[in-house]
Scaffold this motif. Sequence first.
Motif, PDB file in Angstrom:
ATOM      1  N   ARG A   1       0.854  -1.192   0.000  1.00  0.00           N
ATOM      2  CA  ARG A   1       0.000   0.000   0.000  1.00  0.00           C
ATOM      3  C   ARG A   1       0.892   1.245   0.000  1.00  0.00           C
ATOM      4  NH1 ARG A   1      -3.139  -3.488  -1.436  1.00  0.00           N
ATOM      5  NH2 ARG A   1      -5.265  -3.756  -0.634  1.00  0.00           N
ATOM      6  N   PRO A   2       0.599   2.212  -0.916  1.00  0.00           N
ATOM      7  CA  PRO A   2       1.415   3.435  -0.971  1.00  0.00           C
ATOM      8  C   PRO A   2       1.113   4.365   0.204  1.00  0.00           C
ATOM      9  CG  PRO A   2      -0.379   3.549  -2.578  1.00  0.00           C
ATOM     10  CD  PRO A   2      -0.480   2.201  -1.923  1.00  0.00           C
TER      11      PRO A   2
ATOM     12  N   ALA B   1      -4.995   6.776   7.410  1.00  0.00           N
ATOM     13  CA  ALA B   1      -6.404   6.516   7.730  1.00  0.00           C
ATOM     14  C   ALA B   1      -6.692   5.047   7.451  1.00  0.00           C
ATOM     15  CB  ALA B   1      -7.288   7.387   6.844  1.00  0.00           C
TER      16      ALA B   1
ATOM     17  N   GLY C   1      -6.173  -3.390   3.857  1.00  0.00           N
ATOM     18  CA  GLY C   1      -4.734  -3.279   4.112  1.00  0.00           C
ATOM     19  C   GLY C   1      -4.413  -2.312   5.234  1.00  0.00           C
ATOM     20  N   THR C   2      -4.998  -1.142   5.196  1.00  0.00           N
ATOM     21  CA  THR C   2      -4.670  -0.140   6.224  1.00  0.00           C
ATOM     22  C   THR C   2      -5.264  -0.540   7.573  1.00  0.00           C
ATOM     23  OG1 THR C   2      -6.460   1.190   5.280  1.00  0.00           O
ATOM     24  CG2 THR C   2      -4.218   1.869   4.756  1.00  0.00           C
TER      25      THR C   2
HETATM   26  C1  FAD Z   1       1.297   8.354  -3.385  1.00  0.00           C
HETATM   27  C2  FAD Z   1       0.264   8.002  -2.333  1.00  0.00           C
HETATM   28  C3  FAD Z   1       0.419   8.446  -1.050  1.00  0.00           C
HETATM   29  C4  FAD Z   1      -0.527   8.124  -0.073  1.00  0.00           C
HETATM   30  N1  FAD Z   1      -0.338   8.594   1.193  1.00  0.00           N
HETATM   31  C5  FAD Z   1      -1.233   8.294   2.145  1.00  0.00           C
HETATM   32  C6  FAD Z   1      -1.047   8.774   3.476  1.00  0.00           C
HETATM   33  O1  FAD Z   1      -0.076   9.476   3.788  1.00  0.00           O
HETATM   34  N2  FAD Z   1      -1.975   8.442   4.404  1.00  0.00           N
HETATM   35  C7  FAD Z   1      -3.072   7.659   4.090  1.00  0.00           C
HETATM   36  O2  FAD Z   1      -3.896   7.399   4.965  1.00  0.00           O
HETATM   37  N3  FAD Z   1      -3.261   7.203   2.846  1.00  0.00           N
HETATM   38  C8  FAD Z   1      -2.376   7.496   1.865  1.00  0.00           C
HETATM   39  N4  FAD Z   1      -2.581   7.029   0.603  1.00  0.00           N
HETATM   40  C9  FAD Z   1      -3.780   6.241   0.317  1.00  0.00           C
HETATM   41  C10 FAD Z   1      -3.560   4.802   0.739  1.00  0.00           C
HETATM   42  O3  FAD Z   1      -2.555   4.202  -0.035  1.00  0.00           O
HETATM   43  C11 FAD Z   1      -4.881   4.015   0.546  1.00  0.00           C
HETATM   44  O4  FAD Z   1      -5.837   4.501   1.437  1.00  0.00           O
HETATM   45  C12 FAD Z   1      -4.646   2.553   0.775  1.00  0.00           C
HETATM   46  O5  FAD Z   1      -3.916   2.027  -0.304  1.00  0.00           O
HETATM   47  C13 FAD Z   1      -5.952   1.809   0.894  1.00  0.00           C
HETATM   48  O6  FAD Z   1      -5.615   0.451   1.101  1.00  0.00           O
HETATM   49  P1  FAD Z   1      -6.589  -0.507   1.886  1.00  0.00           P
HETATM   50  O7  FAD Z   1      -6.154  -1.898   1.651  1.00  0.00           O
HETATM   51  O8  FAD Z   1      -6.781  -0.069   3.283  1.00  0.00           O
HETATM   52  O9  FAD Z   1      -7.954  -0.217   1.162  1.00  0.00           O
HETATM   53  P2  FAD Z   1      -8.646  -1.087   0.040  1.00  0.00           P
HETATM   54  O10 FAD Z   1      -9.423  -2.170   0.730  1.00  0.00           O
HETATM   55  O11 FAD Z   1      -7.666  -1.450  -1.016  1.00  0.00           O
HETATM   56  O12 FAD Z   1      -9.617   0.032  -0.512  1.00  0.00           O
HETATM   57  C14 FAD Z   1     -10.516   0.722   0.364  1.00  0.00           C
HETATM   58  C15 FAD Z   1     -11.052   1.931  -0.352  1.00  0.00           C
HETATM   59  O13 FAD Z   1     -10.001   2.900  -0.543  1.00  0.00           O
HETATM   60  C16 FAD Z   1      -9.896   3.230  -1.940  1.00  0.00           C
HETATM   61  N5  FAD Z   1      -8.493   3.507  -2.243  1.00  0.00           N
HETATM   62  C17 FAD Z   1      -7.473   2.621  -2.333  1.00  0.00           C
HETATM   63  N6  FAD Z   1      -6.328   3.267  -2.632  1.00  0.00           N
HETATM   64  C18 FAD Z   1      -6.647   4.570  -2.739  1.00  0.00           C
HETATM   65  C19 FAD Z   1      -5.916   5.750  -3.040  1.00  0.00           C
HETATM   66  N7  FAD Z   1      -4.639   5.721  -3.317  1.00  0.00           N
HETATM   67  N8  FAD Z   1      -6.557   6.915  -3.056  1.00  0.00           N
HETATM   68  C20 FAD Z   1      -7.880   6.972  -2.799  1.00  0.00           C
HETATM   69  N9  FAD Z   1      -8.626   5.905  -2.516  1.00  0.00           N
HETATM   70  C21 FAD Z   1      -8.023   4.717  -2.495  1.00  0.00           C
HETATM   71  C22 FAD Z   1     -10.432   2.009  -2.659  1.00  0.00           C
HETATM   72  O14 FAD Z   1     -10.894   2.355  -3.964  1.00  0.00           O
HETATM   73  C23 FAD Z   1     -11.581   1.589  -1.752  1.00  0.00           C
HETATM   74  O15 FAD Z   1     -12.728   2.375  -1.971  1.00  0.00           O
HETATM   75  C24 FAD Z   1      -1.663   7.338  -0.408  1.00  0.00           C
HETATM   76  C25 FAD Z   1      -1.815   6.876  -1.706  1.00  0.00           C
HETATM   77  C26 FAD Z   1      -0.870   7.208  -2.655  1.00  0.00           C
HETATM   78  C27 FAD Z   1      -1.052   6.733  -4.069  1.00  0.00           C
END
Ligand code: FAD
Length: 296
Positions: free
Chosen positions: A60-61, A81, A86-87
């Motif tokens: 996860r980024p 958040a 994953g988060t």
């Molecule tokens: C360059 C970059 C920097 C980031 N920095 C931060 C940070 O500093 N703090 C932080 O809390 N999060 C950050 N994020 C977002 C974070 O990567 C996603 O929230 C995370 O990947 C979600 O993973 P998950 O498995 O929890 O959610 P999943 O179960 O994979 O998805 C849950 C929900 O989140 C959505 N989602 C997934 N990835 C993203 C994304 N990149 N942007 C918007 N919605 C997304 C999905 O579409 C879905 O609706 C960043 C993303 C990027 C690309």
Amino acid sequence: MSPAAARTWRQSPARVRIQRDYGAGFRWLELDLPADFEAPVAGQFVQLLLPPPSPVLLPRPMSVAGAVRRGRALTLGFLYAPVGTGTRALTALEPGAGVSVTGPLGHGYPLERPGTPVLVAGGRGVAPLLMAADALAKRRRAVEFVFGARTKSLLAGLADARERVTRRGGRLHVATDDGSRGFHGNVVELLEKLAPKLPPPVVVHACGPHPMLSAVARWATARGAEAWLAMESVMACGTGVCRGCPLPRSGEARDRVLAEGAASGAAALKGNPDWAMCCTDGPVFEARDLDWERVE
Ligand SMILES: Cc1cc2nc3c(=O)[nH]c(=O)nc-3n(C[C@H](O)[C@H](O)[C@H](O)COP(=O)(O)OP(=O)(O)OC[C@H]3O[C@@H](n4cnc5c(N)ncnc54)[C@H](O)[C@@H]3O)c2cc1C
Ligand code: FES
């Protein structure tokens, strides 16, 4: 594309140092990495891969919110958040747990640009800007820090932002949509009031939800100001391989990519002229490089 140099990334084992509540539903995570892991610059990100057995296959980024050298180790801080599988799994990692970290990835903010740096944060977008404020303080540059959220309880990181900004005589400006704290309105409305009072040129560095970044980009473009915006996209590899994190380029950026490709005789190596990859061309983009009508 941000001129801040792309750096060489590597994959390293890391250990959780601190994992705690950060308020407003956010978490603060600190990871200890080997000393030879290159310290990221503000705006760069890493890919966090959970240890097995993990509920998610892909890393996860995450933007880096702080980087501190401690003897032989490098400690990276993250503000995140727990929004999905994953988060949420990340929140369960106790101090001492192992994580794999790939980075530093992408291009950071060009903090060396001459002018008055104005950092504009929306919600959890404050993460890379805390690090930017630190970096500017180290360079003895005062900053204007504009921090906005829907309501005051969502201003997680406010105390950290204040501490970093005021260290070098900078100023923190708060905006809430409902007027519960600071300026009653959004960050762009506050920027509009603040910018004319600052020594020109104003150089904006921003992070937040895409609708906010789109509004900042339009504001800056209409006033001939520079704005550097940290974008997000759903990512798989984070290194330019999967082509899964496209953002629409503006016509101006498309023409530039085509011209650079023609000049170098290696057009194919310059990638798709219509689409930038968030992970390698960004995540920090200058406002004029993206087509804001098509950014989702
Ligand atoms: C360059 C970059 C920097 C980031 N920095 C931060 C940070 O500093 N703090 C932080 O809390 N999060 C950050 N994020 C977002 C974070 O990567 C996603 O929230 C995370 O990947 C979600 O993973 P998950 O498995 O929890 O959610 P999943 O179960 O994979 O998805 C849950 C929900 O989140 C959505 N989602 C997934 N990835 C993203 C994304 N990149 N942007 C918007 N919605 C997304 C999905 O579409 C879905 O609706 C960043 C993303 C990027 C690309
Ligand atoms: S995430 Fe794979 S190319 Fe960007």
